[in-house]
Design an enzyme around this catalytic site. Structure first.
Site, mmCIF file in Angstrom:
data_model
loop_
_atom_site.group_PDB
_atom_site.id
_atom_site.type_symbol
_atom_site.label_atom_id
_atom_site.label_comp_id
_atom_site.label_asym_id
_atom_site.label_seq_id
_atom_site.Cartn_x
_atom_site.Cartn_y
_atom_site.Cartn_z
ATOM 1 N N THR A 73 -2.587 -6.423 10.784
ATOM 2 C CA THR A 73 -1.198 -6.295 11.210
ATOM 3 C C THR A 73 -1.076 -6.084 12.723
ATOM 4 O OG1 THR A 73 -0.771 -5.367 9.023
ATOM 5 C CG2 THR A 73 0.982 -5.112 10.596
ATOM 6 N N GLY A 115 -1.813 -0.802 10.666
ATOM 7 C CA GLY A 115 -2.700 0.218 10.076
ATOM 8 C C GLY A 115 -2.545 0.370 8.574
HETATM 9 N N1 GLY Z 1 0.037 -5.628 4.725
HETATM 10 C C1 GLY Z 1 0.307 -4.316 5.087
HETATM 11 C C2 GLY Z 1 1.670 -3.871 4.760
HETATM 12 O O1 GLY Z 1 2.562 -4.682 4.658
HETATM 13 O O2 GLY Z 1 1.883 -2.709 4.596
#
Ligand code: GLY
Length: 565
Positions: free
Chosen positions: A373, A464
């Site tokens: 992310t 994170g």
């Molecule tokens: N892929 C991490 C989230 O969307 O929390």
């Protein structure tokens, strides 16, 4: 409402020119903006577009698209995200939801074997793990409805980076190493990011010609440039060839959603954060509501940390019990966000003792993992702002690229509960509300947030995975102490997410004495790597002074610059 801005779009440049022409320099206002992102070239792309006459929303399109090119481990056209927007002129906040969706052929048991056990690899690696992307649709929507420049102008820096290439950094290499064995399984992605299966050296030029072509299709044709026609066909063919279940229909029917962000109060601060299908905003506010009843200022540092951990335990517990895509399931959001409910939860917290997560309710043990992310924040002197968290779920997503498109497919399907008792790649457990259904959005932890007091306002967020809300919580508590972006991005991190019942802390995140004291209170602790990559910007409303900071743990770049008129 917010969306009506597009009516002024084509005329705004002309109108501004006209006003300046008839009144001379007297209308000239110093224009400044602050941008913090995970990569210097992405921050630069934002300023480039502002200098062409774009507003913060055009800059957000430019930064998002640039990150998709220069930080392909963290976000991309195959992924999705949440763009939290504030427009000062009519004081509106909106969350643009470009979250991925489950394919129409998806079903609740798709990752279970004959014994009913979850096959984790299927939701993490390869085509069956890929969600239907939301990022391209969000960029088109953002540009069309909120921007002043054309989409092509805002995508231009990203197209240039993809075509001409950029030098990869150490962080890119580190994340490649983390996923190297998976990337080696598909020739297309291995050829793109590796050299004969091995890691490229730092500063190697990475060109992404196919991705440039895909971005050009979007620039020229808007949403149809990705979700229909040649690109869509290539995406679906590739996914199906690799054992996935996408159909052209999945892409054609993808829509972004405008959501009302969640809003809450902590002391004299207003917090605006991500709505469902992100759990981030809800659990962030729930934890803050609990903490408000406990008064952190009245206790010593160790007790404060213990209370933060206990509030996180309870908020993450509710995440597991109740949260999912509320277009599909009923979520008791009003209750979860109420001060009275928080008061009840807080009453079970003791200052001298932790409560085991199993005493809240039982779920199986789970593991922690992953890095993924990205986040960026933008604010101008008027207070117009964007906080956006975008996701490729694990570094380099599902570890595959759709042939001929340069698009890294994203294993966002792992953010669903593959079964009621299974934990996902971040060790998060969940219940019925987040089971897979066709067209449903998977629950997220992304928490782009605005924090506002009488005298200042900040936009912040971080990648994170499951640890995002706890990082944002610690940054908001730092803001409450009067600190600015530079301090917020450096706050030492610790985390609890209900299950597994363990306090994670980054290397150096807790002092030895604090670790011993927390153990005495009954906590189990585990040291982790230095996680997170927070990007924060702030406007001092009285003086107009802007500030920005990028997390020292990453390789990002934050800057305040005057914009040429
Ligand atoms: N892929 C991490 C989230 O969307 O929390």
């Amino acid at each position: 409402m917010f969306g009506s801005l597009d009516k002024f779009k084509s005329s705004s440049g002309l109108l501004l020119f006209f006003v300046i022409s008839i009144t001379g320099c007297s209308t000239h206002k110093v224009r400044e903006a602050a941008i913090a992102s995970a990569h210097p070239l992405a921050t630069q792309a934002g300023f480039e577009v502002l200098n062409k006459g774009g507003n913060v929303y055009d800059a957000a399109v430019a930064v998002s698209a640039a990150l998709a090119v220069v930080e392909p481990s963290g976000s991309g056209l195959g992924g999705g995200g949440f763009w939290l927007l504030h427009r000062e002129s009519d004081n509106t906040n909106i969350m643009l939801d470009g979250r991925e969706k489950a394919p129409l052929a998806a079903h609740k048991n798709m990752y279970l074997d004959k014994q009913g056990q979850v096959n984790k690899l299927l939701s993490l690696n390869g085509a069956l793990a890929a969600g239907i992307p939301g990022m391209p649709a969000a960029l088109v929507y953002l540009s069309k409805n909120y921007g002043q420049l054309s989409l092509a102008e805002s995508l231009a820096p990203a197209i240039r980076y993809a075509e001409q290439g950029f030098k990869i950094g150490e962080r890119h290499r580190k994340l490649l190493r983390f996923r190297q064995s998976v990337l080696k399984q598909q020739d297309t992605i291995a050829k793109l990011f590796l050299i004969e299966g091995e890691l490229p050296e730092k500063d190697t030029l990475l060109q992404q010609k196919s991705l440039a072509k895909t971005l050009k299709q979007i620039a020229a044709k808007g949403k149809a440039g990705f979700y229909q026609g040649e690109v869509a066909e290539k995406l679906v063919n590739s996914v199906q060839k690799l054992g996935g279940i996408w159909q052209l229909e999945d892409l054609k029917e993808y829509q972004v959603k405008r959501r009302q962000p969640v809003v809450g109060q902590y002391k004299d601060m207003q917090i605006t954060s991500a709505a469902l299908p992100s759990a981030g905003g809800t659990l962030l506010l729930e934890a803050l509501n609990i903490l408000e009843t406990l008064d952190l200022d009245a206790v010593d540092d160790i007790t404060a940390k213990h209370l933060i951990i206990e509030s996180l335990r309870r908020a993450y517990h509710d995440r597991a019990l109740y949260l999912g895509d509320d277009d599909f399931v009923d979520v008791p959001s009003k209750r979860l966000l109420s001060k009275q409910y928080a008061y009840g939860l807080a009453s079970s917290i003791r200052a001298d003792k932790s409560l085991a997560s199993d005493a809240l309710s039982g779920y199986s043990k789970a593991k922690q993992g992953g890095r993924n992310t990205t986040h960026f924040s933008i604010i101008d002197q008027q207070g117009n702002r964007v906080a956006a968290t975008l996701s490729i779920n694990f570094p380099f997503g599902a570890g595959i690229v759709a042939e001929g498109t340069g698009v890294v497919l994203n294993n966002e399907m792992d953010d669903f509960q593959a079964s009621e008792n299974a934990a996902n790649g971040y060790g998060l457990v969940g219940g019925k509300a987040n089971l897979i259904a066709p067209g449903k959005r998977m629950l997220s932890s992304m928490s782009p947030s605005f924090v506002e007091q009488q005298e200042r306002v900040a936009a912040l967020g971080t990648p994170g995975g499951s640890r995002i809300p706890s990082m944002v919580l610690l940054a908001i508590l730092d803001f409450a102490k009067g600190q600015g972006p530079k301090s917020q991005v450096q706050v030492k991190r610790f985390h609890h997410q209900y299950k597994p019942d363990v306090v994670l802390y980054e290397k150096g995140g807790l002092e030895e004495a604090e670790i011993r004291a927390l153990e005495k209170l009954g906590h189990q602790l585990k040291q982790y790597y230095n996680y997170g990559n927070m990007q924060a910007v702030q406007l001092d409303k009285a003086t107009g002074v802007l500030s920005a900071a990028s997390d020292p743990r990453g390789e990002g770049f934050a800057s305040v610059q005057k914009i040429s008129q």
